[in-house]
Design an enzyme around this catalytic site. Structure first.
Site, mmCIF file in Angstrom:
data_model
loop_
_atom_site.group_PDB
_atom_site.id
_atom_site.type_symbol
_atom_site.label_atom_id
_atom_site.label_comp_id
_atom_site.label_asym_id
_atom_site.label_seq_id
_atom_site.Cartn_x
_atom_site.Cartn_y
_atom_site.Cartn_z
ATOM 1 N N HIS A 14 0.772 -0.971 -0.069
ATOM 2 C CA HIS A 14 0.098 0.023 0.167
ATOM 3 C C HIS A 14 0.845 1.213 -0.176
ATOM 4 C CE1 HIS A 14 -0.614 1.297 4.536
ATOM 5 N NE2 HIS A 14 0.751 0.917 4.323
ATOM 6 N N CYS A 33 5.253 5.106 5.187
ATOM 7 C CA CYS A 33 4.116 4.606 4.371
ATOM 8 C C CYS A 33 3.752 5.392 3.363
ATOM 9 C CB CYS A 33 3.130 4.258 5.420
ATOM 10 S SG CYS A 33 2.955 3.064 6.425
ATOM 11 N N HIS A 39 5.088 0.016 -0.491
ATOM 12 C CA HIS A 39 6.012 -0.838 0.391
ATOM 13 C C HIS A 39 4.843 -1.971 0.680
ATOM 14 C CE1 HIS A 39 3.761 2.008 2.901
ATOM 15 N NE2 HIS A 39 3.715 1.154 3.604
ATOM 16 N N HIS A 41 3.363 -4.885 4.010
ATOM 17 C CA HIS A 41 3.135 -5.265 5.437
ATOM 18 C C HIS A 41 2.675 -6.650 5.594
ATOM 19 C CE1 HIS A 41 3.511 -1.024 7.123
ATOM 20 N NE2 HIS A 41 2.848 -0.753 6.208
ATOM 21 N N ASP A 79 -4.973 -10.393 -0.163
ATOM 22 C CA ASP A 79 -3.646 -10.996 0.124
ATOM 23 C C ASP A 79 -2.864 -11.001 -1.163
ATOM 24 O OD1 ASP A 79 -1.731 -12.571 1.525
ATOM 25 O OD2 ASP A 79 -2.478 -14.427 0.633
ATOM 26 N N HIS A 80 -1.781 -10.520 -1.020
ATOM 27 C CA HIS A 80 -0.741 -10.302 -2.031
ATOM 28 C C HIS A 80 -1.233 -9.341 -3.085
ATOM 29 C CE1 HIS A 80 1.390 -13.584 -0.075
ATOM 30 N NE2 HIS A 80 2.437 -13.357 -0.771
ATOM 31 N N GLU A 129 -0.852 -3.745 11.728
ATOM 32 C CA GLU A 129 -0.002 -3.465 10.613
ATOM 33 C C GLU A 129 1.344 -3.834 10.902
ATOM 34 O OE1 GLU A 129 -0.633 0.106 8.062
ATOM 35 O OE2 GLU A 129 0.985 0.773 9.366
HETATM 36 NI NI NI Z 1 2.576 1.231 5.475
#
Ligand code: NI
Length: 140
Positions: A14, A33, A39, A41, A79-80, A129
């Site tokens: 995200h 972020c 990037h 998480h 997911d992914h 997160e």
């Molecule tokens: Ni982030």
């Protein structure tokens, strides 16, 4: 009232970025972020539901059903994935933990109620997160 919880895990990319602000302000507020090239998480989630014990099963809700709903309606969508670009229910929203769990709630609660004939409702969603930062939502 009995509460039962199921843990789930997903990995997603995200970026937290408010288009109304300058690059500098986004970096100041969102830190790492706000990185423009994304990037990821490793998210950990706990979904808690509440209800009375069903005398026919001894369960509040069959974990098999709860797991199937979480998997199909949340994990397969996030997911992914890139939360900003790939996830229909996050379009136009900031992809913070807080925003994610509000959207997860809207999806999960009706499904949980439907599969249990309204005997069971969602109680809370907790989303980590990182192993130090998390948000919780109780539907209020
Ligand atoms: Ni982030």
């Amino acid at each position: 009232m009995i509460y039962i919880s199921r843990d789930a895990h997903f990995c997603a990319a995200h970026k937290l970025y408010n288009e109304k602000w300058s690059k500098e302000k986004n970096e100041e507020i969102f830190g790492a972020c706000a990185n423009e090239n994304w990037h990821g998480h490793n998210f950990d989630m706990t979904v808690t539901v509440k209800g009375q014990v069903d005398p026919d099963t001894g369960f509040v809700m069959n974990f098999k059903d709860l797991n199937a709903i979480i998997k199909k309606d949340i994990l397969e969508k996030v997911d992914h994935k890139n939360l900003n670009l790939d996830v229909d229910f996050m379009k136009g929203k900031l992809t913070s933990c807080e925003s994610l769990i509000v959207e997860f709630w809207k999806i999960l609660n009706p499904k949980i109620k439907a599969v249990t004939n309204n005997r069971v409702v969602l109680h809370s969603i907790k989303l980590n997160e990182t192993n130090k930062n998390y948000a919780e939502y109780y539907g209020e």
